[in-house]
Design a protein around this motif. Structure first.
Motif, PDB file in Angstrom:
ATOM      1  N   UNK A 268     -30.292   6.643  -5.308  1.00 37.95           N
ATOM      2  CA  UNK A 268     -29.396   5.680  -5.422  1.00 37.95           C
ATOM      3  C   UNK A 268     -29.059   5.600  -7.124  1.00 37.95           C
ATOM      4  N   UNK A 269     -29.751   6.278  -7.834  1.00 36.51           N
ATOM      5  CA  UNK A 269     -29.496   6.157  -9.317  1.00 36.51           C
ATOM      6  C   UNK A 269     -28.318   7.251  -9.707  1.00 36.51           C
ATOM      7  N   UNK A 270     -28.185   8.243  -8.974  1.00 36.90           N
ATOM      8  CA  UNK A 270     -27.384   9.322  -9.407  1.00 36.90           C
ATOM      9  C   UNK A 270     -25.873   9.072  -9.870  1.00 36.90           C
ATOM     10  N   UNK A 271     -25.199   8.076  -9.458  1.00 39.27           N
ATOM     11  CA  UNK A 271     -23.956   7.733  -9.666  1.00 39.27           C
ATOM     12  C   UNK A 271     -23.618   7.431 -11.224  1.00 39.27           C
ATOM     13  N   UNK A 272     -24.823   6.663 -11.815  1.00 34.07           N
ATOM     14  CA  UNK A 272     -24.783   6.283 -13.050  1.00 34.07           C
ATOM     15  C   UNK A 272     -25.052   7.628 -14.127  1.00 34.07           C
ATOM     16  N   UNK A 273     -25.835   8.612 -13.573  1.00 33.46           N
ATOM     17  CA  UNK A 273     -25.904   9.885 -14.274  1.00 33.46           C
ATOM     18  C   UNK A 273     -24.814  10.793 -14.429  1.00 33.46           C
ATOM     19  N   UNK A 274     -24.130  10.825 -13.229  1.00 31.10           N
ATOM     20  CA  UNK A 274     -22.876  11.655 -13.105  1.00 31.10           C
ATOM     21  C   UNK A 274     -21.794  10.927 -13.835  1.00 31.10           C
ATOM     22  N   UNK A 275     -21.597   9.749 -13.837  1.00 32.75           N
ATOM     23  CA  UNK A 275     -20.575   8.953 -14.626  1.00 32.75           C
ATOM     24  C   UNK A 275     -20.734   9.423 -15.902  1.00 32.75           C
TER      25      UNK A 275
END
Length: 435
Positions: A268-275
């Motif tokens: 669930x933390x992945x979107x912040x990394x990709x952004x």
């Protein structure tokens, strides 16, 4: 003697040992000081926004002063903390990655805080609480968790008429269909150093790489389900559907930006990394539950996550536990983890609060994002990490690099890793049985 003593903490966590640790903490100099009745606590944490959280706690708790230090994350943080424990100048509290916690317990870093935190156990799901509990004794409070999920380029999937995959076989089929239409597109990269990812996906399939019963550890890294997992992804690799290159490198980030890397099975933390590395792709991604091995079983594992420990050298364990409970288990603290750290809180209050949040910047169109994550979190199972994950990481990565380079069996990487882990556990004096 230390290994033997703290092996018993992990396996049995006898009350007499906990008492001895508390007494030792009172006699050690440590780094805490008190002035005018106010306890001063040293807190090491790398999470974004930690300083702001500490400031708010200090404002609302006049009898306790917390001093924050960013000691770095990951292996760097663990190594620094262990060195400080040995030197007698450890902080009172520290943020520790869950994968490293058993190793920290063996080294004598965390205090058994069961009696201090039992009143907030109800604030967590069973899976989250289990991340810091061994044989019924608790050594930390979960701060954030990473329910595993699939981040994928919805625009590309839509273009080729493909829905979010439910099962891993669907994931493979989707990758093949897209590849047939556009050979330049790659479904994902599963890095050769991703031992923790494979361990979590193997747990989803039913294999625990480590488990403990009484004073005996069972190692099942080379289990049948784990080998099936490795065979499955090696098949995708041989067919050119995935790569095994490092992630979040300049090359990988370029692929994210130009739209040739289509998914990241992560958490669930992945979107912040990709952004953070591909902000111009916002609006093109979506999050779905991680594909399943059994279409009727929605179980997933955790990927990542951290917890706060009270160190065995703290002179103020009660006050330290009070801070840990405020930040990790209270409504106010859990919301700060969500809104200040941009993490996914381990506490149920924070997860509930998340459902009212706007979606991450990477997918502003997915208004049900946090509801999807909350549903995924209901079906998580804890991963038991062993006391020598560092050995597993090194053995797995070396063997995986060789397997990819030489075209040999990925499943046999597990055999090599298991042998290294078992050998090391026995060398340290643990009782070990193979899975």
């Amino acid at each position: 003697m230390r290994t033997s003593k703290f092996r018993n903490i992990v396996a049995a966590a006898a009350a007499t040992v906990a008492t001895a640790l508390s007494a030792s903490a009172c006699s050690d100099a440590g780094t805490s000081t008190s002035s005018g009745g106010k306890a001063t606590l040293q807190y090491w944490a790398w999470a974004p926004g930690s300083a702001q959280e500490v400031k708010e706690f200090n404002r609302t708790h006049p009898d306790i002063k917390v001093v924050h230090t960013d000691a770095g994350g990951g292996e760097q943080s663990s190594a620094k903390l262990l060195a400080a424990i040995r030197a007698g100048n450890a902080p009172d509290l520290a943020l520790v990655e869950n994968t490293a916690l058993p190793r920290m317990i063996v080294a004598g870093a965390p205090l058994d805080i069961t009696d201090y935190v039992s009143d907030v156990r109800k604030n967590y799901s069973a899976g989250s609480w289990a991340q810091t509990t061994f044989s019924g004794r608790t050594y930390g409070l979960p701060q954030d968790v990473g329910p595993m999920a699939l981040l994928y380029r919805k625009d590309v999937f839509d273009k080729y008429g493909i829905k979010a995959p439910v099962a891993w076989e669907d994931y493979r089929n989707a990758a093949a269909r897209i590849k047939a239409r556009n050979p330049k597109l790659t479904m994902a990269s599963l890095s050769t150093d991703g031992w923790g990812w494979y361990a979590a996906v193997a747990a989803q399939a039913g294999d625990d790489w480590w488990s403990v019963d009484g004073d005996k550890w069972t190692v099942n890294i080379d289990g049948a389900n784990s080998r099936k997992v490795m065979d499955f992804f090696q098949g995708m690799f041989k067919d050119g559907l995935i790569t095994a290159d490092p992630i979040l490198t300049p090359t990988y980030n370029q692929q994210l930006n130009n739209g040739t890397m289509l998914s990241w099975p992560s958490a669930a933390w992945a979107p912040g990394v990709v952004y953070g590395v591909a902000p111009k792709t916002a609006g093109k991604w979506a999050l779905a539950p991680l594909p399943r091995w059994n279409v009727n079983d929605p179980t997933v594992s955790f990927q990542g996550g951290s917890s706060i420990i009270v160190t065995s050298k703290s002179k103020h364990p009660k006050q330290a536990a009070e801070f840990a409970k405020w930040l990790n288990a209270s409504d106010q603290g859990a919301k700060m983890i969500l809104n200040v750290q941009n993490g996914y809180p381990a506490a149920l209050a924070g997860q509930k609060a998340a459902t009212a949040q706007k979606p991450p910047a990477l997918m502003p169109q997915q208004t049900d994002y946090y509801k999807v994550v909350a549903e995924i979190a209901k079906h998580t199972r804890p991963v038991t990490w062993g006391p020598n994950t560092d050995v597993a990481a090194t053995a797995f990565t070396d063997a995986m690099n060789a397997a990819v380079h030489n075209g040999t069996s990925w499943a046999d990487v597990l055999t090599v890793t298991q042998k290294a882990v078992v050998k090391d556990l026995k060398k340290q004096g643990f009782k070990v049985s193979k899975g």
